[in-house]
Every structure is written in C-alpha cells, then in structure tokens.
Enzyme design. Structure first.
Site, PDB file in Angstrom:
ATOM      1  CB  SER A 291       4.826   0.542  -1.094  1.00 48.37           C
ATOM      2  OG  SER A 291       4.191   0.529   0.170  1.00 48.37           O
TER       3      SER A 291
ATOM      4  CB  SER B   7       1.200  -1.049  -0.341  1.00 49.69           C
ATOM      5  OG  SER B   7       1.781  -0.044  -1.144  1.00 49.69           O
TER       6      SER B   7
ATOM      7  CE  LYS C 294       0.596   0.269  -4.452  1.00 48.20           C
ATOM      8  NZ  LYS C 294       1.714   0.882  -3.708  1.00 48.20           N
TER       9      LYS C 294
END
Lengths: 95, 479, 488
Positions: free
Chosen positions: C180, C156, C76
């Site tokens: 997330s 996310s 990420k």
C-alpha cells in the site's frame, strides 16, 4: 471450496454484518472464487513447516505493574454514540 | 466423599469439574496501565487500550505473568517455557475489542493438583486472560449500560478435571483453591466483589461409567451458590434421563432466589470463537532463571506448614488444619507460639481468638490483639501468674482496650494467689467453720470438694491458684 | 516552492530564503488547488499554520533546528491525530475524533514537521486503487499520452501518493500491509518505502492486518525518504511488536554506492503476461546497478507464486478480528435497532463498504471451526516458506531487485468488479510484506503511454541502509525527472 448461500449467511452472522437476501448469492460466488484461488496453496508441501505467526525474533516486551493510565472518562466517552452518565449505552440486552 | 443421586432405577454419580476465574492481584491491568481497584466510578479505570480505540495495542504486565507462575507452582503445575496469547472472537457490548485475549492451545501452566479430604483433584491448566467490562441491565428502563472498569483486568482461569463427586467436594475444592490463592497473594479471593468466580461443568453417570453429557453453569459467585446449583443440576439431569430425555450440552445460569438453573439464551453459532494467535503480541517465553527466582521466593505452602505444625509443634490435626486455612492465620499463630508452648498458643488462637473474630465478623489481620501480646498472655498462664479463667478475663480486656496482658493484670490486681502459707490458713479456717461438711466428705461424699474449692475462690475474689487450692484441700481432708 | 525537497527546505529556512509560515501558506494554497485529485479527506490548515509559526519562533529564538522543521507533510487518514477526525476513509469512522496522537505522527511533530492534511485511502487500507474509499476515489496526477481517462493513483495510500506526485507536499505518510505504499508510489512516479516490520510503531494507526502493517515515507527522492524515516522510526514501548533496534543515520548511508554489493534478480518475478516494457525496465535497472559496480546475481525465490494467496488468507483473517471493535458501541457509526445484535449487524453493514465486507467475511470464514487449519494454518506455513526463501537468498545477495507492480496505473474504475484482478496488483510487493522485510519502490522510467513505472528493492531485516544506498544509486542512474500532466 464453493461457498453456498447458507454458509454465507452463517459467516455473515458470525461477523455481525447484515447481508441482504439478494446479495447472498452474488457474495457466495465472489467468495468462492477467492477461496478457489487461495486454494492453490494446497500445491505447497508444508509438512514439518511451523506456522509463522509473528515477524522478527525479539522477545515479548513486558510492562511494569504501574497503574498510571486511565482516569479520563471524558476522553473515553467523547465519541460515544449514546451514553448515560459515564456509562456507554446500548439497547437492552437480554441474557 | 461421593454423594449419589437416587434415580428411578438405580443411583447416579456426579462428575463435576470447575472453571475458576481468579482476578490476578496486580495494580494495573493485564495489557494496559489502567488500575484494577474495585468500586471506582464508571469508566474511570479505563485506558484507551481498554476502550479498544482504533490503533491501540496491548503490552503485557510483568506482575500478572509472575502471579500466574506463582499460582501454577503453588498447585504443582508445569510452567510452560513457551505459551501463546490467542484472540477469542465474539461480540458483546462489554467486550470492547470484539475479542478477548486469552490462551487457548498453549497455556502458561499445565497440570497440578489440589488435595481435598479423601481425594486428589487434578488441575488441567491455568491460563491468563482479559476480563470483560460490566453490563448493567437494571439501571435504565430500555438500555443496557456499559462500564469498562473491569475490561482488561487480568484473570487466571484455572480448570479442574471432572474429578469432583459431590456438591460438597466442589465446595471444598473451591474453598481450598481460594485459600491457596490468598495464601500465595495471587488473588484476593473476594467472591462478593467478583475477584473470584466459578463456572461448574456438571454431568451425571452410573458409578464408574463413562462421563455423561455435561452442562456448564456460569458465573457462580459464592460457595453456597456453587453447592446449591450443582445439587439442583444433578437432580435435574437425573430427572431428565429418568423421564426418557437426553441431557443437552448447554450453558445454564443459576437463579439463587429460586434455587434453580435455567438454560441461557444462546445462539447456535455462539461457540465458534475463531481463536488465532494475537498478532499484536509475540509468544510469551519464560526462561528457567525467571521461573526459579519465583520458586525460590515461594512461601511455605499450606500443606507443608500444616504437616510441620503437627510433626514439629505437636498440634492436633484439627488445630493444624484450622490454623493453616489462611496464611495470615498461620503467621499469627507462629508469631504467638514463638518461644513458648505451641500447643497452648494454638489453643488460644484456634479457640478464643478465632471464636471472637468469627463472632465479630473480622479477619485475623484486624484482630485487636497482636500475636506477640497473645503470646505474653500464654506466658502469664504458664508461669502461674494467671489461672485459665483469669486468662479469659484478661483476653477479653485486651480485646476491648488494646492494652497488654501485663498492664491489665497490674491494673486489676489480677495476680493469682499461689502463696501456700496464705492459702493454707484460708483452708484451715474454712474446714473449721464447715466442720460438718468436712466430716461428710471424710464419710465418703467426696463431691463436696467442689464446694470447698468454690468457697476458697470466693474468699480470694477468684485469685487463688485453683490447682494449689485443690491440692491443699485434698491433703487436709484426707489426712 | 513546489519542487522543494526536504533538504532544500532545511537549507532555505536556515538561510532565511523563506519562513516556515510562507512555505506552509504556499503549500496550503496548492492543497486547496488540488481538489480535483480528491486526495484529501480532512485538511488541517489551522493546525498546520500553528506548527509553522512554532517552527519560525524556534528559529527566531535561535533554537537548534529540528530535522523536519517547517516541512509540510500529508498524513494518510489511517494515523490517529489528536483532535482531528480520523476516518480510515470509512463511513464507520466518519465522525471519529481521536483523543490521542499516533506514535509516528507524534514523532514527526516532535521533529518539527507540519502536518497539513489527512489523505484519502482505500477504506481501512483495503485496496490497490483508493477507489474503495467512502469519500470517492483519489485521482492520479498522471495521465496517459493518448488517453484522457483519469487514472487510479494505486492504493491504499493513494491520496498521499497523489499529493506528493503532484508536488503539493514534499512528503507524506503511508502505511503498507501488502504493498500500500510501494504500489501507489510506482503508479504515481514517486519514492515509497515500507520499512522492516517493527521499525515504526503501529500505535495509533488504525489496524488492518497487525502482523503486516507498517508505516513508511512517500517522497519525491530517496534522500527525502531517508530523512523522513529517521524521524518516524524508533522503539515504542506501547507497541509489543516494535523493535529495539537503534535507528541509524539513513541519510548518511545514501552516498555509499553499490560497489561490491550483490543484487539478486529473482526469476520467479518474471510472471506471465508481464508487459515487455516493464521487463525491459527491470533488466535495465539491473544493468544500471551493474554499471555502478554491483554484481547482479540470478536467484530463486521458489514460493513467490504462493505469496499472494497466502496474503489473502492471513490479512483478511487478522482484519476480520481487528475490525470487530467497530460495533457502534463506543465510537463511530451506529445504526440504531431495538436489539443490540441487530444493531451490530446494521451498523457494520452500513459502516463497511463492499470490499471491507468481503474481506471481513473471508477472514471470518478462514478462521471458523473446521476451516482454520486448512486455510489459516496452511497460509502461515507457506508464509514461513516465503520468509525462508528470502533468508536463503540473503545468504547470497545484499538486496533484491524486482518490478514494483505488474502494470502502470490503470484507468479509474477498472478492476472494481473483479477482486482477484485487483489483488494481483500486489503480486510483487506482498512477498516482502509477508517476510517483514524493508522494501522501497522508486520511479525508474515511463511506459509507452507516458505513465511511470517503478522498481522495487528489497533488503535484509533492519538493513534499510543498504536499501537506501542501492536505491540512491538506481535513482541517480535512472535520472527520472518526468512530471505528471497535473504539474505541467
């Protein structure tokens, strides 16, 4: 709690975010809706409940007083949008 | 002592509180491993944490905690077993995180006091916080330059109650507090380098009345500026009130060139700091053992040492004060006085040594005469080897050459003549030669004693024991 | 090589069935072919191949194999990677190249992993759709049966979830503040675990909300999640909130079974408007565990309803302060102005997208003078009550079973104009976040439209082992083997 335009302006100034005039009313509406929603918390009796500011029970760790870091201004300044010598530079600040 | 300000219709009294920012004596910063030394090249003492790079996190320095506790114990404050680091949020180019980590609602030390002549000044609190970086405004025509070397250095903010009643008292308080910090070794007290700075909260009121509205004078970096700024600000406030105006609570800056304070350009929102507990840190918990270990290792504090100098060593209040103004001074004195007459040693340290250091602008640590060496000099005077006057000559020679007192006495043949027989012969010869003056003396002009003493000293090259010469002359002249 | 899991890679490399370079080249090609997912912000092919060659060299030199030798991992783009730009999917950090490596990615590198790409996310991890990204929305590899519209991968950590779900990489790193990792895992039909707060170091992860942020693995199996977490976790002296807990052998816990475990089913999670098929799946999950020998216990977590509003005070408050460092002075975007104050306002306007601005403003407001107690302190008190609910529940049960998200993946672009509707995605994940508890989402079935649905297991602090072993039992019972259209 309904936020008015003036409050939006005040918090935008505190947060240092330029919010265009026409956006302020829309934002006031959005933020008011969110605040109205979070205010459901007022239904909860929290008397005698201490605020929970951190998770977990361990002790704050301490570091030894050893100056072993720093000494790499090039790394510190590598991403600077503007620099003069080894200084960061910003527009003139008047006190 | 209180100093009152004359207003149009009556007098006003100062109410002054100080916020002292003392840089913690530590090798590394409060929350990072970057060094704290003064005067390094820009941005060389900056870690990624200090530059607030994304994802960087604070880890607290043990020594900074110890120094805060030591300082708190030094002024009799209560050490909090539980204190909290908060974020004070504001934007400034030399504040990399966009917040300062500080202690707002739960400081590490609460209460305590510092004595100044005639008053006990209450300490409100001491808390630990990060210093900001340095903004350089005068190096580039249209830019401000930022050096983060100071950013993240540990500061102790020490806040007093508004107990001070004159600019002089404020100066005295800061002097004593500075001496205490230096005494404890928790701050080097160097105001020129900014390790000690002070904000003054100043208000005026009718004597004994409720506190008036205060202004805050920021960043006073010398004791003289502190005194001048408060002096000016008190007068200014009285003039404003006399002119029918009101004092506005505001932040002011002192301009040393003009000797004036002026309001700072501040935004009306500047004071909404949105404090909240720093979620990157946990509460600081101190256990009793930790606090007790620091307490047990505390040096004797200045007041206790001063009292001991008076009571046990028989020093005058004046000398005791002077000799305990700095820990190094007191240590020097005690070393010099060890095993001999403390009052004599005190005379030499407080008089000749401090005088000479002062003239040459030196700290006592840099004195060319070691304490033990000064002690030997005192001994040589006490045992009659040297007269007081000769002692001064030897002192000067020790200072210049770094040699011991004994070596100088030997080298210069400075041994005092205390041989009664030899001196008696000299005296007899003198009185015979100056028979007229001797007669005058005996006729009542006793002032001539000084003349005879001087003659004997001259004849011995100053080495005659003056006390013995006096005695012999008196005996012979008054036979 | 598409379907290889971590254990398969370990075995394949050991047997010489393929080399790390072959594997990584193959996966880099897959990464390039997966462009339509918009899951990647910055590919790292050179660095990946270099790491693969190093893994092969180690093997050639007969050095002992590292736990993640040669395993391609997507990261990420919230983890700072030395020398590789790190954006948090924000214009604010567009060109930022960290001169440092986050602790978690450094741990993975040390374990032999091959970091292959930086993945798309909601800007500064604020969102549940990956649609607030400055680089445009990531796309879920799953589509509904009779609806061609592209779906949100959740957020996310949507880019990471999409790549794992599309079998481009076997594993990815996510971060979870309020859901997330778990919500995108559910939306994409994969396994995602948020460890106990303090289990993984936060050092070098762009901060969103410091008291909640936690890194975790996203994989296609519970076993792979266990292997990943073991490599990621551990005490870090650079993070004051990092726990000094030993890291157990999570993989060894997997075979433990659930016999004798008590699994709580909290009645408050049965919210209004929950789709019947989700409710059914939840009940089925409980039944599977019961069949496997666990005892199912009805429990109450009475303050559940208040978790989301408390979260939407605490997280923005911390974020408003954490994001203050993006001021255009030392790195990142600068929108020049004559006066520094104006430069701040312009920079932060230009650098932050609408959702980030919204949250920073909310956070600023709830911390401001006169409102702090009414909002922030109140929320932190409620947070304690939520944590206490769990403490009490864990007196009776060993783990808690809930749905992960209230719906399956929604079409891209939906809910974008209604922040609260978007926030409601996190209704089941936020309570464990506030309490700092470990929680995993695993795929348990498909809804009527053929979209994956996830179930969540929540455990006691630092008891990821029970979470893993329960998840392994659930995984075995669910037998989830559906594949997204993208892979087919």
């Amino acid at each position: 709690m309904a936020l008015d335009r003036a409050t939006v302006e005040r918090i935008a100034a505190l947060a240092r975010i330029d919010i265009a005039g026409e956006e302020r009313d829309a934002l006031a509406g959005e933020l008011s809706a969110i605040l109205g929603w979070v205010e459901t918390l007022n239904e909860v009796d929290t008397e005698d409940v201490a605020p929970m500011t951190s998770v977990g029970g361990h002790k704050l760790p301490w570091r030894d007083d050893v100056a072993g870091d720093g000494g790499y201004p090039d790394r510190v300044l590598a991403n600077a949008p503007d620099a003069v010598g080894a200084f960061f530079a910003v527009p003139k600040v008047v006190e | 002592m209180s100093v009152l300000i004359e207003g149009r219709d009556g007098v006003w009294e100062y109410a002054i509180g100080l916020e002292v920012h003392a840089q913690v004596a530590s090798s590394a910063k409060l929350f990072s491993g970057a060094p704290t030394a003064f005067g390094a090249e820009p941005n060389t003492q900056v870690s990624l944490v200090d530059a607030a790079m994304p994802g960087m996190l604070p880890v607290i320095n043990r020594v900074c905690i110890e120094q805060a506790v030591r300082t708190g114990l030094g002024f009799g404050g209560a050490i909090a077993r539980h204190s909290v680091f908060d974020r004070k949020n504001y934007f400034y180019p030399d504040l990399p995180q966009g917040y300062q980590i500080s202690q707002y609602t739960q400081p590490i030390v609460s209460g305590g006091s510092v004595e100044i002549p005639g008053r006990t000044v209450r300490i409100t609190r001491l808390h630990l916080e990060q210093d900001a970086g340095k903004s350089v405004h005068d190096r580039d025509p249209d830019r401000t330059l930022i050096d983060l070397n100071r950013a993240g250095v540990a500061l102790m903010e020490i806040v007093s109650e508004p107990d001070l009643r004159s600019p002089e008292e404020a100066a005295e308080f800061l002097t004593r507090l500075r001496a205490l910090l230096r005494w404890l070794g928790t701050c080097d007290g160097n105001m020129q380098e900014g390790s000690l700075r002070c904000d003054a909260n100043v208000s005026v009121r009718r004597p004994g009345a409720e506190l008036g509205t205060r202004t805050e004078i920021k960043n006073l970096n010398s004791i003289r500026f502190l005194r001048e700024a408060i002096e000016y600000e008190g007068q200014r406030q009285v003039e404003v009130i006399d002119g029918g105006g009101e004092i506005e609570q505001e932040t002011r800056l002192f301009d040393p060139d003009r000797g004036e304070t002026r309001a700072m350009r501040t935004k009306e929102d500047a004071h909404d700091y949105r404090y909240f507990p720093d979620p990157d840190l946990l509460p600081l918990e101190l256990d009793e053992d930790f606090i007790e270990a620091i307490r047990a290792a505390m040096p004797e504090l200045p007041e206790a040492r001063r009292d001991r100098f008076v009571e046990e060593l028989g020093l005058s209040d004046y000398d005791a004060d002077l000799l305990t103004a700095e820990r190094a001074r007191a240590d020097y004195f005690e070393a010099a006085a060890s095993g001999r007459d403390a009052k004599q040693a005190a005379n030499w340290v407080a008089g000749d040594l401090l005088g000479r250091l002062n003239r040459e602008g030196l700290e006592i640590e840099a004195a060319p005469i070691p304490a033990a060496g000064l002690g030997e000099l005192v001994d040589l005077i006490a045992d009659g080897t040297l007269s007081g006057r000769m002692g001064r000559e030897v002192f000067d020679a020790m200072w210049e050459t770094g040699k011991s007192a004994a070596a100088i006495v030997e080298e210069r043949g400075l041994k005092q003549i205390s041989d009664t027989g030899a001196l008696e012969a000299l005296v007899d010869e003198l009185l015979a030669r100056e028979a007229d003056k001797a007669a005058e003396y005996r006729g009542g002009r006793t002032k001539l004693l000084g003349f005879f003493v001087g003659q004997v000293m001259k004849a011995t090259g100053g080495k005659a024991n003056p006390k013995l010469v006096n005695e012999l002359l008196r005996a012979k002249l008054e036979e | 090589m598409r379907d290889l899991g971590l254990a398969d890679i370990r075995a394949g490399l050991a047997e010489g069935a393929f080399s790390a370079v072959e594997l990584v080249e193959d996966r880099l090609a897959a990464l390039e072919a997966a462009g339509e997912l918009n899951a990647v912000v910055t590919p790292m092919p050179d660095r990946a191949l270099e790491a693969a060659r190093a893994a092969d060299a180690r093997r050639a030199a007969r050095e002992p194999a590292l736990p993640l030798d040669g395993v391609p991992v997507a990261v990420k783009d919230l983890f700072c990677t030395e020398g590789v730009r790190t954006t948090a999917s924000s214009a604010m950090l567009g060109g930022f190249v960290p001169p440092y490596e986050s602790t978690v990615t450094a741990n993975l590198i040390g374990a032999g992993a091959v970091l292959a790409a930086k993945t798309n996310l909601d800007e500064f991890a604020m969102g549940s759709s990956t649609a607030t990204s400055h680089f445009g929305p990531a796309v879920n590899p799953w589509k509904a049966k009779d609806d061609p519209r592209p779906r949100a991968p959740g957020g996310s950590s949507g880019g990471s979830a999409a790549l794992v779900a599309a079998s481009v990489v076997p594993a990815a790193l996510g971060t979870d503040t309020g859901g997330s990792i778990r919500q995108p895992a559910a939306f994409c039909g994969i396994v995602g675990l948020k460890p106990t707060y303090g289990r993984c170091s936060r050092w070098g992860i762009v901060a969103f909300a410091s008291s909640l942020d936690q890194a975790g693995p996203m994989t296609r199996s519970v076993r792979d999640a266990a292997i990943m977490l073991a490599a990621m976790a551990g005490h870090d002296p650079k993070d004051s909130t990092s726990a000094r807990e030993p890291v157990p052998d999570f993989e060894a816990a997997l075979g433990g079974g659930v016999k004798g475990l008590r699994i709580g089913v909290p009645r408050e999670y049965r919210v209004d408007g929950m789709p019947e098929e989700l409710d059914a799946l939840w009940r089925e999950g409980a039944a599977w565990l019961e069949e496997a020998g666990a005892e199912i216990v009805d429990i109450s977590l009475p303050h559940t309803h208040y978790a989301l509003p408390a979260y939407y005070i605490v997280a923005p408050a911390e974020a408003s302060s954490n994001l203050a460092r993006y001021d255009g002075v030392r790195y990142g975007l600068r929108s020049p102005a004559e006066v520094v104050e104006e430069q701040y306002a312009r920079t932060r306007r230009a650098g932050f997208g609408a959702e980030v601005r919204r949250r920073v403003l909310i956070g600023t407001y709830v911390l401001s003078a006169g409102y702090y107690d009414a909002y922030y302190t109140k929320a932190q008190r409620v947070r304690r009550l939520i944590a206490r609910d769990f403490e009490q529940a864990f007196g009776k049960v060993d783990a808690v079973l809930t749905p992960t998200a209230p719906t399956a993946a929604f079409p891209l672009g939906e809910k974008m104009d209604d922040p609260i509707a978007m926030y409601l995605n996190d209704v089941f994940t936020v309570p464990a976040s506030l309490a700092g508890l470990p929680a995993v989402s695993l795929p348990a079935g498909l809804d009527g439209e053929g979209l994956p649905l996830g179930l969540q297991l929540i455990g006691r602090p630092f008891d990821e082992e029970t979470v893993f072993r329960t998840a392994a039992a659930l995984e075995a019972a669910a037998g989830f083997d559906a594949e997204p259209e993208f892979v087919r």
